[in-house]
Write an enzyme that holds these catalytic residues in place. Structure first.
Site, PDB file in Angstrom:
ATOM      1  N   GLU A   1     -11.159  -3.749  12.796  1.00  0.00           N
ATOM      2  CA  GLU A   1      -9.571  -3.188  12.929  1.00  0.00           C
ATOM      3  C   GLU A   1      -9.474  -2.149  11.510  1.00  0.00           C
ATOM      4  OE1 GLU A   1      -5.120  -4.727  11.478  1.00  0.00           O
ATOM      5  OE2 GLU A   1      -6.857  -6.082  12.132  1.00  0.00           O
TER       6      GLU A   1
ATOM      7  N   GLY B   1      -6.635  -6.071   7.813  1.00  0.00           N
ATOM      8  CA  GLY B   1      -7.634  -7.159   7.672  1.00  0.00           C
ATOM      9  C   GLY B   1      -6.942  -8.137   6.528  1.00  0.00           C
TER      10      GLY B   1
ATOM     11  N   ALA C   1       0.934  -7.839  12.754  1.00  0.00           N
ATOM     12  CA  ALA C   1      -0.235  -8.009  12.534  1.00  0.00           C
ATOM     13  C   ALA C   1      -0.798  -6.924  13.314  1.00  0.00           C
ATOM     14  CB  ALA C   1      -0.586  -9.375  13.091  1.00  0.00           C
ATOM     15  N   GLY C   2      -2.301  -6.549  13.192  1.00  0.00           N
ATOM     16  CA  GLY C   2      -2.925  -5.536  13.841  1.00  0.00           C
ATOM     17  C   GLY C   2      -3.617  -6.293  15.017  1.00  0.00           C
TER      18      GLY C   2
ATOM     19  N   GLU D   1       0.835  -1.264  -0.074  1.00  0.00           N
ATOM     20  CA  GLU D   1       0.116  -0.062   0.108  1.00  0.00           C
ATOM     21  C   GLU D   1       0.972   1.159   0.084  1.00  0.00           C
ATOM     22  OE1 GLU D   1      -1.667   1.044   4.261  1.00  0.00           O
ATOM     23  OE2 GLU D   1      -1.393  -1.071   4.118  1.00  0.00           O
TER      24      GLU D   1
END
Length: 465
Positions: A311, A284, A434-435, A266
């Site tokens: 999230e 996600g 990881a979130g 991104e």
């Protein structure tokens, strides 16, 4: 007495590359870019893939910024300047000096370390003394598209050498062909490395989740490091990895003490010359298996998972708030919401938030508002930075930062540094996060990091000797 400022004196030594050529190139762009990176056309280099075009830049003119000052260099000469208003103001001043010294738009390529975040949103004492941002002003720039290379160089001998490296077509059967890359091999122990947890990642996730349930923050992106046993061949790893990935941007660089190859999922920020600005939060995650039916099932599972959806929604909300601070009132909009983007070994929920910069704001104002990416930090950012300081070991450096391409006309494109192999000195490593939310489970978040690392680890290539 001379009134020339140090930055003006530096910029005056950097004339625009006058030698231009358009070459026919048979090699596909990613491979051609990697070949240029290995050719030693300058003391430093950056490859940046943007929207189907590969930009190669090399040279010896650099600008490095720490928490307290900046240093401009060209060859053996250097100019030191204070940065009392912070690193981004120093960058703005350097680009202004370049703009004043040239009649044409100039392009720079560089990176920003994650620790810049501490000056922008957190505790400045945590920013450290290492450079937080570095960029290259190229003496040779080559734009690569399928079948074509556009060369701009300050030295005709360098332009000729670039043509030789590329095996530029002479439109004849005897056209020179590029030499093959040196023989390399994959990392046989990759699976074992990704499965190990010597740093206690699961425990860090559990502690962070407890912080969230205690109300200290809403989300934090906790990461882990996977050290590599030896240094990879970055050029060969980039070519192999790019063929297996579907990144938003990709990069290959040797600049400011960092070497890296990566496949960014991104962008942190995209700013056009007219002030249009956007950011692309991805949050996600589910794996991609290569089997259509299973990938469809996992996609449906992703959409139905409350933790993943919450999230993602938190990330989009914060992106809207951050852009609203620097954009014309009423111009910020979610132009895409919860689409799915395939990024190598994983698939993500993806959104885009866009707006128009207000008067007095520029690309670096937007960068300062959005950096570091929400999806590499957490919500709110200051609290997430504090949590990461407690639950991660040591500074992140380039990981979670950005690689960027910027123009003196005002455009900026900055990619998030994830899915990358990082090299500094004699050490090389991978890193993934990881979130973490209040309902996160350490086992699932660990599996998510492993799924993301599979975008890079299987494609690493190492010298045979």
């Amino acid at each position: 007495m001379s009134t020339t400022t140090p930055l003006a004196a530096w910029a005056a030594t950097l004339p625009e590359p006058p030698h231009r050529a358009v070459l026919g190139v048979s090699e596909e762009p990613a491979r051609a870019a990697a070949r240029l990176a290995e050719a030693g056309l300058g003391a430093h280099h950056v490859v940046y893939e943007q929207s189907g075009t590969w930009h190669f830049a090399a040279g010896s003119a650099t600008f490095d910024v720490t928490a307290t000052g900046a240093t401009a260099r060209h060859g053996e000469r250097s100019w030191h300047v204070p940065a009392p208003e912070g690193p981004l103001a120093a960058v703005r001043a350097a680009l202004a000096a370049l703009r004043a010294a040239s009649s044409r738009d100039r392009t720079v390529h560089g990176w920003a370390a994650f620790e810049l975040a501490h000056l922008l949103h957190g505790d400045p004492a945590r920013a450290g003394t290492e450079p937080l941002l570095s960029f290259l002003v190229p003496s040779v720039e080559i734009t690569l598209r399928p079948g074509k290379a556009e060369v701009r160089a300050g030295d005709p001998a360098v332009a000729a050498r670039a043509a030789t490296v590329l095996g530029a077509e002479a439109r004849s059967a005897t056209a020179p062909q590029p030499a093959p890359f040196p023989a390399t091999a994959p990392l046989p122990e990759a699976a074992a490395l990704l499965a190990a947890d010597p740093g206690g990642y699961r425990a860090s996730v559990a502690a962070t989740s407890a912080d969230i349930r205690a109300g200290l923050l809403d989300k934090a992106v906790v990461s882990r490091v996977v050290p590599l046993p030896r240094l990879p061949d970055l050029g060969a790893s980039y070519v192999t990895g790019r063929a297996a990935n579907t990144p938003a941007r990709s990069f290959l660089l040797d600049l400011g003490g960092w070497r890296a190859a990566g496949f960014s999922p991104e962008t942190v920020v995209e700013v056009g010359p007219e002030g249009e600005v956007s950011t692309q939060p991805l949050a996600g995650t589910r794996a991609r298996t290569g089997e259509a039916a299973e990938d469809t099932r996992l996609r449906a599972e992703l959409y139905a998972d409350p933790k993943e959806v919450q999230e993602h929604a938190l990330s989009v909300r914060l992106a809207c708030e951050e852009l609203a601070r620097v954009c014309v009132r009423g111009s910020v909009a979610v132009t895409e919401f919860m689409a799915v983007r395939e990024r190598g070994s994983v698939q993500h929920l993806a959104s885009r938030v866009a707006g128009r910069l207000e008067g007095g704001s520029d690309a670096w104002t937007a960068f300062g508002a959005l950096f570091p990416a929400i999806t590499a930090t957490g919500v709110p950012k200051a609290a997430a930075l504090d949590a990461l300081g407690r639950h991660e070991r040591g500074p992140r450096g380039l990981y979670g930062g950005a690689v960027f391409r910027s123009c003196t006309s005002g455009a900026l494109d900055a990619a998030l540094v994830l899915r990358a192999v990082l090299v500094r000195g004699d050490r090389a490593w991978l890193r993934a996060g990881a979130g973490v939310m209040g309902v996160s489970t350490p086992a699932r978040e660990f599996d998510e990091t492993r799924e993301k690392l599979l975008s890079v680890a299987p494609h690493l290539r190492f010298p045979l000797s």
